[in-house]
Write a protein that holds these residues in place. Structure first.
Motif, PDB file in Angstrom:
ATOM      1  N   ASN A   1       0.828  -1.198   0.000  1.00 24.10           N
ATOM      2  CA  ASN A   1       0.000   0.000   0.000  1.00 24.10           C
ATOM      3  C   ASN A   1       0.871   1.260   0.000  1.00 24.10           C
ATOM      4  OD1 ASN A   1      -1.667   2.224   0.870  1.00 24.10           O
ATOM      5  ND2 ASN A   1      -3.201   0.724   1.505  1.00 24.10           N
ATOM      6  N   ILE A   2       0.781   2.062  -1.037  1.00 21.35           N
ATOM      7  CA  ILE A   2       1.617   3.266  -1.153  1.00 21.35           C
ATOM      8  C   ILE A   2       0.824   4.555  -0.909  1.00 21.35           C
ATOM      9  CG2 ILE A   2       3.244   2.143  -2.728  1.00 21.35           C
ATOM     10  CD1 ILE A   2       1.844   3.621  -5.025  1.00 21.35           C
ATOM     11  N   ASP A   3      -0.392   4.441  -0.393  1.00 21.61           N
ATOM     12  CA  ASP A   3      -1.264   5.608  -0.225  1.00 21.61           C
ATOM     13  C   ASP A   3      -0.643   6.696   0.646  1.00 21.61           C
ATOM     14  OD1 ASP A   3      -3.059   4.261  -1.767  1.00 21.61           O
ATOM     15  OD2 ASP A   3      -4.429   3.722  -0.132  1.00 21.61           O
ATOM     16  N   GLU A   4       0.168   6.290   1.626  1.00 16.60           N
ATOM     17  CA  GLU A   4       0.744   7.245   2.579  1.00 16.60           C
ATOM     18  C   GLU A   4       1.945   7.989   1.990  1.00 16.60           C
ATOM     19  OE1 GLU A   4       2.097   7.120   7.324  1.00 16.60           O
ATOM     20  OE2 GLU A   4       2.148   5.307   6.101  1.00 16.60           O
ATOM     21  N   LEU A   5       2.437   7.549   0.839  1.00 14.07           N
ATOM     22  CA  LEU A   5       3.689   8.053   0.297  1.00 14.07           C
ATOM     23  C   LEU A   5       3.482   9.138  -0.760  1.00 14.07           C
ATOM     24  CD1 LEU A   5       5.591   4.665  -0.174  1.00 14.07           C
ATOM     25  CD2 LEU A   5       5.362   6.060   1.885  1.00 14.07           C
TER      26      LEU A   5
END
Length: 395
Positions: A205-209
């Protein structure tokens, strides 16, 4: 009939202990227990895990953010004798307020069958509370945490006020039994529970990046994840070892995930060793698993531990774990070096030599990873929570 249970802890900030607390709250069988959560510190925006508390669990805070800030103000200036006096006064006042508010909440709740002191923070006043049985969790090596003999002995007297003491690994249990023989028969080992399904969901999951971080993921890197605290976490050893290793592999980076009180000190250590382009402090992320999953392997260089949650998380993602053999936790997690590589605490030359041997293929990381894969599920929440429920039921 359901037992009325209180679980208290210090905060809901971002931290390993706090994550374990939430795991317990989310997993424990609500059909068996009526659970109330009591937290010492209301940290406002820093109550990172507040939204993760199950909706059917009522919770309270014992200290206001205003009081916490006032105490912290005097703490930061306590080199001055007047401020030191004020700090001590406020620390005692905090204990008084917590005890007073705890009694008020207990009166509101009614009969309490079991109080679980999840971080031993109530040990100063636990004997003043009208509750049934009392359980205390220990999350760290007492000699390393308390250091002074007088403090170790004083803490032991407080532990004697509990009916059961929980150690989070066998090494810690043995340490407690040796230091506090009066607790013999009252110490139980229960591992920290891990939600492996959650890790699997978050590992990609790359949503925070942001865009910059997404580019950094593409690099060849080793990773370290911990609180930025040089009292417990030995970043000097890590930095010195990585500098030696960089002479053999000039392209690999070292990413450090985390935040904490020693951030500036660690930044200065990196500059002193001229490693600014090789060692990057990336900050704090609620989802560290995306970084773990894309790393080559994981390094942990603590001076002491309670357990080492991130070692298990890295191992679950099939990453080679390299750790100091510090007390307590890493040696047990890595099965005495069978399922990961251990080095002497503080020995940067040994750590550098391990990294170089891995680079030269003189150490085969897959052998360690395969061994850990066979034993990793001893930490699964579904097994651990049964131990917790049995302890609470049978006390």
């Amino acid at each position: 009939m359901k037992k009325n249970i209180i679980i208290r802890s210090g905060s809901l900030r971002m931290g390993g202990l706090e994550r374990v607390l939430i795991e317990v709250l989310q997993t424990i069988d609500k059909e068996k227990f009526n659970i109330t959560l009591i937290i010492d510190d209301d940290c406002g925006e820093d109550n990172i895990f507040e939204k993760d508390i199950p909706q059917n669990i009522k919770y309270y805070f014992l200290k206001s953010q205003k009081l916490i800030n006032k105490t912290e103000y005097y703490k930061e200036k306590r080199k001055n004798i007047v401020y030191k006096l004020m700090y001590n006064i406020y620390m005692n006042f905090e204990t008084f307020i917590m005890c007073k508010n705890m009694k008020k909440i207990l009166k509101e709740i009614g009969k309490v069958d079991v109080l679980v002191d999840f971080d031993a923070g109530a040990s100063k006043y636990i004997d003043k509370l009208d509750v049934g049985k009392k359980i205390v969790w220990i999350h760290n090596s007492i000699p390393k945490l308390k250091k002074k003999k007088s403090k170790i002995e004083r803490f032991g007297k407080r532990l004697e006020k509990y009916d059961q003491v929980v150690a989070i690994c066998d090494e810690m249990k043995e340490e407690l039994q040796k230091i506090y023989p009066k607790l013999k028969g009252r110490i139980t080992r229960i591992y920290n529970p891990f939600n492996f399904d959650r890790i699997l969901k978050l590992k990609d999951n790359i949503d925070e990046l942001d865009e910059k971080n997404r580019e950094l993921l593409k690099n060849d890197y080793i990773i370290a994840i911990s609180r930025l605290d040089t009292v417990q976490k030995d970043y000097l050893t890590l930095i010195k070892a990585f500098k030696i290793y960089s002479e053999y592999n000039n392209s690999k980076k070292l990413y450090i995930i985390g935040d904490g009180p020693s951030k500036v000190e660690i930044e200065n250590l990196i500059k002193e060793h001229h490693m600014e382009d090789k060692i990057l402090l990336l900050g704090r992320f609620k989802n560290p698993y995306i970084w773990l999953n894309n790393s080559d392997f994981f390094i942990h260089s603590s001076k002491y531990e309670g357990f080492g949650l991130v070692l298990v998380e890295a191992a679950f993602l099939n990453k080679l774990v390299i750790s100091s053999s510090c007390p307590v936790g890493p040696t047990e997690i890595l099965e005495d070096g069978k399922s990961g590589i251990l080095f002497e605490t503080g020995n940067y030359e040994e750590l550098a030599n391990i990294l170089i041997k891995l680079e030269k293929k003189e150490l085969i990381k897959e052998l360690y990873v395969n061994n850990m894969e066979k034993s990793i599920y001893r930490f699964d929440k579904n097994y651990i929570i049964k131990d917790i429920e049995t302890l609470v039921n049978n006390i």
